[in-house]
Motif scaffolding. Structure first.
Motif, PDB file in Angstrom:
ATOM      1  N   PRO A 601       0.846  -1.206   0.000  1.00  0.00           N
ATOM      2  CA  PRO A 601       0.000   0.000   0.000  1.00  0.00           C
ATOM      3  C   PRO A 601       0.873   1.245   0.000  1.00  0.00           C
ATOM      4  O   PRO A 601       1.950   1.276   0.598  1.00  0.00           O
ATOM      5  CB  PRO A 601      -0.802  -0.121   1.291  1.00  0.00           C
ATOM      6  N   THR A 602       0.431   2.270  -0.709  1.00  0.00           N
ATOM      7  CA  THR A 602       1.213   3.495  -0.821  1.00  0.00           C
ATOM      8  C   THR A 602       0.571   4.614  -0.026  1.00  0.00           C
ATOM      9  O   THR A 602      -0.555   4.500   0.459  1.00  0.00           O
ATOM     10  CB  THR A 602       1.324   3.909  -2.300  1.00  0.00           C
ATOM     11  N   GLY A 603       1.318   5.706   0.078  1.00  0.00           N
ATOM     12  CA  GLY A 603       0.797   6.877   0.764  1.00  0.00           C
ATOM     13  C   GLY A 603       1.242   6.939   2.211  1.00  0.00           C
ATOM     14  O   GLY A 603       1.884   6.027   2.745  1.00  0.00           O
ATOM     15  N   ALA A 604       0.890   8.058   2.876  1.00  0.00           N
ATOM     16  CA  ALA A 604       1.260   8.257   4.274  1.00  0.00           C
ATOM     17  C   ALA A 604       0.310   7.474   5.176  1.00  0.00           C
ATOM     18  O   ALA A 604      -0.879   7.299   4.846  1.00  0.00           O
ATOM     19  CB  ALA A 604       1.212   9.730   4.630  1.00  0.00           C
ATOM     20  N   PRO A 605       0.796   6.998   6.327  1.00  0.00           N
ATOM     21  CA  PRO A 605      -0.078   6.270   7.241  1.00  0.00           C
ATOM     22  C   PRO A 605      -1.107   7.210   7.888  1.00  0.00           C
ATOM     23  O   PRO A 605      -0.822   8.393   8.130  1.00  0.00           O
ATOM     24  CB  PRO A 605       0.882   5.696   8.280  1.00  0.00           C
ATOM     25  N   TYR A 619       3.755   6.658  15.279  1.00  0.00           N
ATOM     26  CA  TYR A 619       3.138   7.632  14.360  1.00  0.00           C
ATOM     27  C   TYR A 619       3.550   9.052  14.745  1.00  0.00           C
ATOM     28  O   TYR A 619       3.953   9.856  13.884  1.00  0.00           O
ATOM     29  CB  TYR A 619       1.618   7.477  14.394  1.00  0.00           C
ATOM     30  N   ASP A 668      -2.830  -2.599   6.074  1.00  0.00           N
ATOM     31  CA  ASP A 668      -2.344  -1.607   5.130  1.00  0.00           C
ATOM     32  C   ASP A 668      -1.732  -0.406   5.839  1.00  0.00           C
ATOM     33  O   ASP A 668      -0.653   0.087   5.468  1.00  0.00           O
ATOM     34  CB  ASP A 668      -3.469  -1.141   4.213  1.00  0.00           C
ATOM     35  N   ASN A 669      -2.413   0.090   6.864  1.00  0.00           N
ATOM     36  CA  ASN A 669      -1.902   1.266   7.560  1.00  0.00           C
ATOM     37  C   ASN A 669      -0.600   0.955   8.289  1.00  0.00           C
ATOM     38  O   ASN A 669       0.313   1.791   8.338  1.00  0.00           O
ATOM     39  CB  ASN A 669      -2.950   1.797   8.537  1.00  0.00           C
ATOM     40  N   ARG A 672       2.192   0.853   5.835  1.00  0.00           N
ATOM     41  CA  ARG A 672       2.581   2.218   5.477  1.00  0.00           C
ATOM     42  C   ARG A 672       3.471   2.828   6.554  1.00  0.00           C
ATOM     43  O   ARG A 672       4.415   3.566   6.264  1.00  0.00           O
ATOM     44  CB  ARG A 672       1.332   3.084   5.291  1.00  0.00           C
ATOM     45  N   THR A 673       3.185   2.516   7.800  1.00  0.00           N
ATOM     46  CA  THR A 673       4.001   3.039   8.907  1.00  0.00           C
ATOM     47  C   THR A 673       5.425   2.502   8.815  1.00  0.00           C
ATOM     48  O   THR A 673       6.400   3.259   8.956  1.00  0.00           O
ATOM     49  CB  THR A 673       3.384   2.655  10.261  1.00  0.00           C
ATOM     50  N   ALA A 675       6.913   1.370   6.134  1.00  0.00           N
ATOM     51  CA  ALA A 675       7.532   1.959   4.943  1.00  0.00           C
ATOM     52  C   ALA A 675       7.999   3.377   5.230  1.00  0.00           C
ATOM     53  O   ALA A 675       9.052   3.816   4.735  1.00  0.00           O
ATOM     54  CB  ALA A 675       6.550   1.935   3.777  1.00  0.00           C
ATOM     55  N   THR A 676       7.263   4.114   6.050  1.00  0.00           N
ATOM     56  CA  THR A 676       7.656   5.478   6.406  1.00  0.00           C
ATOM     57  C   THR A 676       8.935   5.468   7.240  1.00  0.00           C
ATOM     58  O   THR A 676       9.803   6.336   7.085  1.00  0.00           O
ATOM     59  CB  THR A 676       6.522   6.175   7.174  1.00  0.00           C
TER      60      THR A 676
END
Length: 692
Positions: A601-605, A619, A668-669, A672-673, A675-676
């Motif tokens: 999944p892409t984008g910010a968490p 976070y 997914d979230n 994303r975390t 990946a960040t």
């Protein structure tokens, strides 16, 4: 335990070959002794003008009996395999032992006398010695650096009997060719051997010869209020030319002191093997020299000094003639001559190379604070002295003479210094240029060398580097780092190779690669610099994987790369750094595993639920980290950036220990975390390339 003494006595061994010959003798002897099952308590070798010597302590008089175990074919193997094994073992099948379905042979070997083994070892060494150059003489079956005259070989004070092409071993050697008693003397062990040589005016140990030379030179200088201009390379050489080195001070005509001191020293060093001297506490040279005689002259060296002074005067008269003729000519005629000098068959003439260096130096100049016009002029003149008579006679003075001629012709001192220094550094002990114009021209010269030879596929391979490209790269690295200059190579290589492609179309450069894949040459050059930078940093105690981790960001500014590596190295030595690296690897492994199942999944968490403390903590830590981390990187405060990353250590540990990432509702979230986290740390270095 018994001692082995071996001497291989010959005509003169070239000084440049002696040090390596001593190493080769030690290596070969150790290999042969180890193959026989011997491990001497000590082994040392010596090399001199006429002899190679080896002494080994603690050898037994005979080999111990040995039992060898050979693994044979499996039970039921084809008859041919069994027959071959039996021939090798020298046994019959009923003498074999079956073990785990395999035939084994147990062979007992009676130990041999050590003297027999030594005799075979010496013959193998003599016949297989790796001299760079050697001679064949006599029956044309024996090859040695110069005709071999004697072989002294004693074990436990007894001669080891053997003969090599009519040269019989013995316990006799001889001393100095001219001094002392002319007759040979007997030596049955190392103490007798050293004492006998000393009595017959031979100093065996090269380090002792060097010490005698230095001490004698300094004593002569002290008596005349002079100082020795020390020269380690020359000291190494003359210590290999004399068995009984005796320094002699001579005088030269003071009129020659008007020549550049480098000319005088080069003439002394290259042609005559003299040491230069200067007046105590003063710059420049004194009108004297020191030569190293191989005898103890009865007159204190007066005749030797007078004879050597005449020879030196002849040499320096030639040098003065070259200087006088050169200053009548000037740079412009020399530059025209470069049109007819081939730099490389595939790279055009030296004049065409100069044009490339001028263009490159002009691009570098603004980045190092150099005046562009002065830089272009210095680059244009840098190679001119190659056409001078002085450099034709003394090639090692290229650049240096150009600097002197530039001053004599009244050119700007910055231009003269750049012409003089553009070859620097030529080795690890050589200083780097520090003036802006000098930096620009020196870098242009080295980058041109690298890019042009890479373009024609003349890259270093293994130990071969005929165009000294590794030295050029290390020199460029040192110039940039020691002057703390921020220069990215990519901005030069791409336009430079673009110009070379135009030269290829014009027929100046011969390299089909410039048409097919010239952009990849830039990538190869950057990788080559990365490897050389690893060597430099490894010598400073830095880890090569840290260089890889920083280079992976695509940065080609060496000063910035080194600053990142140093900050990263310091960070990883802390507990926070070690633990955060471990957390990074855990997070990366989770992401890699999930990526195999499908696109991540892409984008910010999104902000997690308040009841998940570990999730909320990470976070918030990532949100608070973003701006200060980017600010630190923008200011190139890499230590500060590491300090900011350290704030992630606790939240990442808590997250990985307390959060189930693959919970379907939150997967997914949570990915994303992670990946960040990876992306945040990836702004500093690719932590995935770091070991540990």
């Amino acid at each position: 335990m018994p001692q082995l003494l071996l001497e291989l006595f010959s005509e003169e061994i070239p000084a440049r070959m002696q040090a390596q010959a001593a190493k080769d003798l030690e290596r070969m002897a150790r290999e042969h002794l180890a193959a026989a099952g011997f491990l001497p308590e000590a082994l040392k070798t010596f090399a001199g003008p006429r002899r190679l010597t080896l002494v080994a302590e603690g050898l037994p008089l005979a080999q111990a009996d040995r039992k060898e175990e050979l693994k044979g074919p499996r039970v039921g193997a084809p008859p041919q395999a069994m027959e071959g094994f039996l021939r090798k073992a020298g046994l019959t099948q009923d003498q074999l032992v079956e073990r785990d379905g395999v035939y084994m042979a147990f062979i007992e070997k009676k130990g041999r006398p050590t003297a027999e083994i030594i005799a075979e070892m010496v013959e193998a060494i003599v016949r297989g010695f790796p001299w760079p150059k050697s001679m064949i003489w006599g029956t044309k079956k024996l090859r040695w650096v110069r005709p071999l005259k004697r072989i002294l070989c004693v074990l436990d004070r007894e001669v080891v009997p053997f003969a090599i092409e009519g040269i019989e071993s013995g316990d006799v050697t001889e001393g100095h060719r001219f001094m002392g008693e002319a007759k040979p003397f007997v030596a049955k062990d190392f103490d007798e051997y050293v004492a006998g040589l000393e009595k017959h005016f031979v100093v065996l140990d090269v380090e002792e010869r060097k010490a005698r030379i230095l001490e004698g030179c300094k004593t002569l200088c002290f008596a005349r209020h002079l100082e020795l201009v020390e020269d380690q390379g020359l000291l190494d050489e003359v210590a290999g030319l004399a068995e009984w080195p005796t320094p002699v001070l001579g005088d030269m005509d003071p009129v020659f002191l008007s020549l550049p001191p480098e000319v005088i020293r080069t003439s002394m060093r290259t042609h005559q093997k003299y040491f230069a001297v200067r007046k105590a506490g003063e710059e420049g040279l004194a009108p004297h020299f020191i030569t190293i005689a191989n005898i103890q002259p009865a007159d204190g060296g007066a005749v030797i000094a007078a004879g050597n002074a005449k020879v030196l005067s002849s040499r320096l008269s030639d040098a003065r003639f070259f200087w006088d003729e050169d200053v009548k000519v000037g740079f412009e005629p020399w530059l025209k001559k470069l049109d007819g000098v081939t730099f490389h068959a595939k790279l055009g003439t030296m004049a065409q190379r100069v044009e490339r260096i001028v263009a490159l130096a002009a691009e570098i100049a603004p980045l190092v604070g150099a005046d562009v016009e002065k830089t272009k002029e210095a680059a244009r003149l840098a190679k001119a002295d190659l056409a001078s008579q002085m450099v034709g006679e003394f090639p090692e003075l290229q650049g240096i003479m150009g600097g002197y001629y530039a001053r004599t012709f009244g050119l700007d001192h910055e231009i003269a210094d750049a012409v003089r220094d553009h070859y620097k550094p030529q080795g690890p002990s050589d200083a780097v240029p520090t003036a802006p114009v000098s930096i620009a021209v020196a870098l242009a010269d080295k980058l041109d060398t690298l890019a042009s030879f890479f373009a024609i596929e003349e890259k270093p391979t293994g130990s071969k580097d005929p165009y000294a490209l590794r030295r050029a790269a290390l020199g460029a690295i040192r110039i940039i780092l020691e002057n703390n200059r921020k220069i990215g190579f990519r901005m030069f290589f791409v336009p430079y190779l673009d110009r070379m492609q135009a030269e290829w179309r014009a027929g100046v450069v011969t390299s089909p690669r410039l048409n097919a894949d010239w952009l990849s040459i830039s990538t190869e050059l950057l990788a080559f610099f990365a490897d050389r930078l690893k060597v430099t940093l490894r010598d400073q105690g830095k880890r090569h994987d840290l260089v890889d981790a920083v280079f992976a960001l695509g940065d080609d500014d060496l000063a910035r790369i080194v600053a990142r590596v140093e900050a990263l190295d310091g960070f990883l030595k802390t507990d926070d750094g070690k633990n955060l690296l471990a957390g990074y690897k855990r997070a990366s492994n989770i992401l890699k595993a999930e990526e195999k199942k499908g696109a991540l999944p892409t984008g910010a968490p999104a902000e997690p639920a308040a009841d998940s403390a570990a999730e909320v903590g990470l976070y918030n830590a990532l949100r608070l980290l973003d701006k200060p981390l980017k600010d630190a990187l923008a200011k190139e405060d890499f230590t500060g950036a590491m300090t900011q990353l350290a704030e992630l250590r606790g939240p990442v540990d808590a997250y990985l220990d307390g959060v189930f990432v693959n919970e379907p509702e939150h997967r997914d979230n949570r990915l994303r975390t992670l990946a960040t986290v990876r992306d945040a740390m990836g702004q500093v270095a690719d932590f995935g390339l770091i070991g540990g």
